[in-house]
Scaffold this active site. Structure first.
Site, PDB file in Angstrom:
ATOM      1  N   THR A  98      -1.295 -11.820 -15.222  1.00 43.25           N
ATOM      2  CA  THR A  98      -1.783 -11.345 -13.919  1.00 43.25           C
ATOM      3  C   THR A  98      -0.959 -10.122 -13.533  1.00 43.25           C
ATOM      4  OG1 THR A  98      -0.206 -12.713 -12.731  1.00 43.25           O
ATOM      5  CG2 THR A  98      -2.338 -13.692 -13.184  1.00 43.25           C
ATOM      6  N   GLU A 129      -7.201 -15.769 -13.723  1.00 41.38           N
ATOM      7  CA  GLU A 129      -7.155 -17.223 -13.948  1.00 41.38           C
ATOM      8  C   GLU A 129      -8.538 -17.824 -14.174  1.00 41.38           C
ATOM      9  OE1 GLU A 129      -5.562 -15.489 -11.711  1.00 41.38           O
ATOM     10  OE2 GLU A 129      -3.568 -16.282 -11.272  1.00 41.38           O
ATOM     11  N   LYS A 172      -2.936 -13.142  11.417  1.00 39.72           N
ATOM     12  CA  LYS A 172      -2.965 -14.311  12.305  1.00 39.72           C
ATOM     13  C   LYS A 172      -2.605 -13.858  13.712  1.00 39.72           C
ATOM     14  CE  LYS A 172      -2.224 -17.208   8.393  1.00 39.72           C
ATOM     15  NZ  LYS A 172      -1.343 -17.058   7.266  1.00 39.72           N
ATOM     16  N   TRP A 213      -7.594 -16.245  13.022  1.00 35.61           N
ATOM     17  CA  TRP A 213      -7.492 -15.386  11.843  1.00 35.61           C
ATOM     18  C   TRP A 213      -8.418 -14.179  11.955  1.00 35.61           C
ATOM     19  CZ3 TRP A 213      -7.318 -18.776   6.742  1.00 35.61           C
ATOM     20  CH2 TRP A 213      -6.177 -19.589   6.788  1.00 35.61           C
TER      21      TRP A 213
HETATM   22  P1  AMP Z   1      -7.055 -10.094 -10.967  1.00 35.65           P
HETATM   23  O1  AMP Z   1      -6.560 -11.382 -11.436  1.00 35.65           O
HETATM   24  O2  AMP Z   1      -6.101  -8.956 -11.148  1.00 35.65           O
HETATM   25  O3  AMP Z   1      -8.419  -9.793 -11.497  1.00 35.65           O
HETATM   26  O4  AMP Z   1      -7.199 -10.197  -9.375  1.00 35.65           O
HETATM   27  C1  AMP Z   1      -7.984 -11.205  -8.787  1.00 35.65           C
HETATM   28  C2  AMP Z   1      -8.130 -10.945  -7.318  1.00 35.65           C
HETATM   29  O5  AMP Z   1      -8.835  -9.733  -7.076  1.00 35.65           O
HETATM   30  C3  AMP Z   1      -8.942 -11.992  -6.600  1.00 35.65           C
HETATM   31  O6  AMP Z   1      -8.206 -13.151  -6.317  1.00 35.65           O
HETATM   32  C4  AMP Z   1      -9.388 -11.241  -5.356  1.00 35.65           C
HETATM   33  O7  AMP Z   1      -8.377 -11.233  -4.364  1.00 35.65           O
HETATM   34  C5  AMP Z   1      -9.584  -9.843  -5.871  1.00 35.65           C
HETATM   35  N1  AMP Z   1     -11.001  -9.611  -6.147  1.00 35.65           N
HETATM   36  C6  AMP Z   1     -11.647  -9.696  -7.316  1.00 35.65           C
HETATM   37  N2  AMP Z   1     -12.951  -9.391  -7.169  1.00 35.65           N
HETATM   38  C7  AMP Z   1     -13.145  -9.119  -5.856  1.00 35.65           C
HETATM   39  C8  AMP Z   1     -14.271  -8.760  -5.050  1.00 35.65           C
HETATM   40  N3  AMP Z   1     -15.471  -8.577  -5.590  1.00 35.65           N
HETATM   41  N4  AMP Z   1     -14.073  -8.593  -3.739  1.00 35.65           N
HETATM   42  C9  AMP Z   1     -12.855  -8.750  -3.170  1.00 35.65           C
HETATM   43  N5  AMP Z   1     -11.752  -9.081  -3.872  1.00 35.65           N
HETATM   44  C10 AMP Z   1     -11.897  -9.274  -5.196  1.00 35.65           C
END
Ligand code: AMP
Length: 544
Positions: free
Chosen positions: A189, A334, A443, A448
């Site tokens: 990640t 994940e 918050k 929220w």
């Molecule tokens: P990653 O593991 O780097 O792909 O990041 C995952 C995170 O990216 C998710 O938990 C979201 O917070 C954000 N994310 C992925 N797709 C979207 C989306 N379409 N809209 C908003 N946030 C997103």
């Protein structure tokens, strides 16, 4: 009583063998480092991947070994994608945009034995060589002999040329059968807080995810499509597209390292691409190029956007100016990564104009095979009314149960749910909409406020290029939203006019207390806004 059906391990080599046998002429096209175009077919990918296994064996790679890659989307990288897991090793894609300290940490944490590296990352590999020599035995450059870089690595790390290794290898390898739960790929990640964490995929999880990704209400990756993943192969398996294309025979177009608007527009048109997938920043760059040159996309029908929230402008501009449909999905490392996709049900199919755009801002419906729910602070499930928002939890066979090196199940709650760290609503039709990352939610007075909705409205202002809303501590309300905006090139932002566009669009108490115009906003290695930096910088802004 057990059923009487055949059992067969789901395997990545099974995906490749299917592509080679049933889509033997389907194309894989790569834009190379030198700016040329390389073309071949799934049958050649399969044959060369077998050859690559033989080359890997000569380098001492065996079952369970981690094989690192630092590479753009291209055919040699694709062969590593298939050869490593096909032989029972693990393809570990490394994000080269991370800080070299993080990359050295990741290589050591994964204990990568060999690194397969694109030429553009030669300086990077040289910079981390001394710090990774405990595990790395060899570095293989993904190039021909004439292009080999003249660099010195640490003692004990051998230097090889990919094409030379391939020329010397046989193709007599037979793909073995093994337990489908065997690890296949590893991806860390991006780690906006703390060290990056490894997600270890299995053959089974990858296969099931690829099946779901192909479905009509997801990528709809039919044999007649030509798909260009701009999303890098080092970012969560390019959202599963290299596997999905082999399963369905869709053409796979790999763009290499040049991902600017001009390069992409040229490649999309030249290769008759019908679907392209990537993050909003890429599409904003493409849009800007198309607007300044007046160029048209001649073959693209759909753009899939994900990775961060979609600005409404993107959906409207591509629809109105290019006749291209923007489709929105959500996922995370994940989740292999795709979790939801926004395809209309019957009730939404007739939506037009602003209503259609508003609906497309939702991240979409859960893919069949996995499940989701939203819960409040006490873990109680919240209603699917499109209003209540809470922590988004997911469960299913392509979702991580633990991070690499941790005990199985350690990333899950007692009932087996994985907390995504996203906060969202789910509407009665099952469309999920992210309102925030749980740590970014504001918050205010016990209630929220979601920052994403506020950012989307801010970027609809004609002078605003990018916006971030963060929580800033407040003497009366605990936290209040603070809006930071970056101006479009040549534009000047009047903060009062930005606040005016919120009128009638949000509850009054959601209105940011202030608008700050800044030169730029920080981003993570995967192009997401780095709100942690902003929060620590502006956390006491309202206290002063
Ligand atoms: P990653 O593991 O780097 O792909 O990041 C995952 C995170 O990216 C998710 O938990 C979201 O917070 C954000 N994310 C992925 N797709 C979207 C989306 N379409 N809209 C908003 N946030 C997103």
């Amino acid at each position: 009583m057990l059923g009487l059906m055949q059992t067969q391990n789901l395997s990545i080599s099974g995906i490749l063998r299917h592509g080679a046998r049933h889509h033997s002429t389907a194309e894989v096209v790569s834009r190379t480092h030198e700016g040329t175009t390389h073309r071949y077919t799934w049958s050649e990918v399969e044959r060369r991947s077998r050859r690559l296994v033989r080359a890997m064996q000569r380098l001492g790679i065996g079952e369970g070994d981690r094989v690192g890659t630092l590479a753009w989307n291209g055919y040699r990288h694709l062969e590593v994608y298939y050869a490593a897991p096909g032989m029972g090793a693990i393809c570990h894609t490394i994000n080269p945009r991370l800080h070299p300290d993080d990359i050295a940490y990741i290589v050591n944490h994964a204990a990568d034995k060999v690194l397969f590296v694109d030429l553009s990352f030669a300086p990077l590999v040289a910079a981390i060589a001394e710090r990774t020599r405990d595990c790395v035995r060899a570095v293989v450059f993904l190039c021909d002999a004439a292009s080999m870089p003249d660099i010195a690595l640490a003692p004990g790390i051998a230097l090889h040329c990919f094409d030379t290794l391939m020329d010397a290898a046989d193709e007599d390898y037979v793909w073995p059968d093994f337990d489908e739960n065997t690890a296949s790929a590893l991806c860390y990640t991006s780690g906006t807080t703390g060290r990056p964490k490894g997600v270890l995929y299995s053959h089974r999880s990858t296969y099931l995810h690829a099946y779901a990704a192909c479905m009509p209400d997801v990528l709809c990756a039919r044999a007649s499509e030509r798909i260009l993943p701009v999303v890098p192969m080092f970012h969560v398996n390019a959202w599963g597209i290299p596997y999905a294309c082999a399963l369905t025979g869709a053409g796979l177009i790999l763009p290499g390292r040049y991902l600017d608007g001009a390069s992409l527009a040229a490649l999309l048109n030249a290769e008759n691409v019908t679907l392209t997938c990537g993050v909003p920043t890429i599409w904003m760059g493409l849009l800007q190029h198309l607007r300044t040159t007046g160029e048209k996309l001649t073959s693209v029908k759909r753009i899939m956007t994900g990775g961060s929230a979609t600005p409404p402008l993107l959906i409207e501009a591509f629809r109105d100016e290019q006749n291209v449909r923007v489709e929105h999905g959500w996922g995370m490392t994940e989740l292999s990564p795709v979790g939801t996709y926004n395809s209309p049900k019957e009730a939404q199919a007739g939506l037009t104009g602003a209503d259609a755009v508003r609906h497309m801002l939702k991240q979409g419906r859960i893919l069949p095979g996995i499940d989701m729910k939203i819960v409040d602070g006490e873990g109680k499930a919240l209603p699917w009314d499109g209003v209540a928002f809470g922590d988004l939890m997911v469960k299913g066979p392509w979702i991580a149960s633990a991070y690499y090196g941790d005990a199985p199940g350690s990333a899950l709650d007692a009932d087996g749910w994985f907390a995504t760290g996203d906060v969202s609503t789910i509407d009665p039709d099952g469309f999920m909409e992210i309102t925030d990352r749980s740590k970014d939610v504001i918050k205010s007075g016990g209630e929220w406020i979601g920052s994403i909705a506020l950012e989307n409205i801010a970027v609809s202002h004609p002078d605003v290029l990018e916006a971030a809303v963060i929580a800033s501590r407040h003497p009366k309300w605990d936290e209040r939203p603070l809006l930071l905006v970056v101006a479009k090139p040549g534009a000047t932002i009047d903060p009062a006019s930005v606040l005016r566009i919120y009128e009638g669009q949000i509850a009054k108490w959601w209105l940011p207390d202030e608008v700050l115009v800044v030169d730029e906003l920080p981003h993570t290695a995967t192009g997401k806004l780095q709100k942690t930096t902003l929060r620590s910088q502006y956390k006491d802004y309202y206290m002063k």
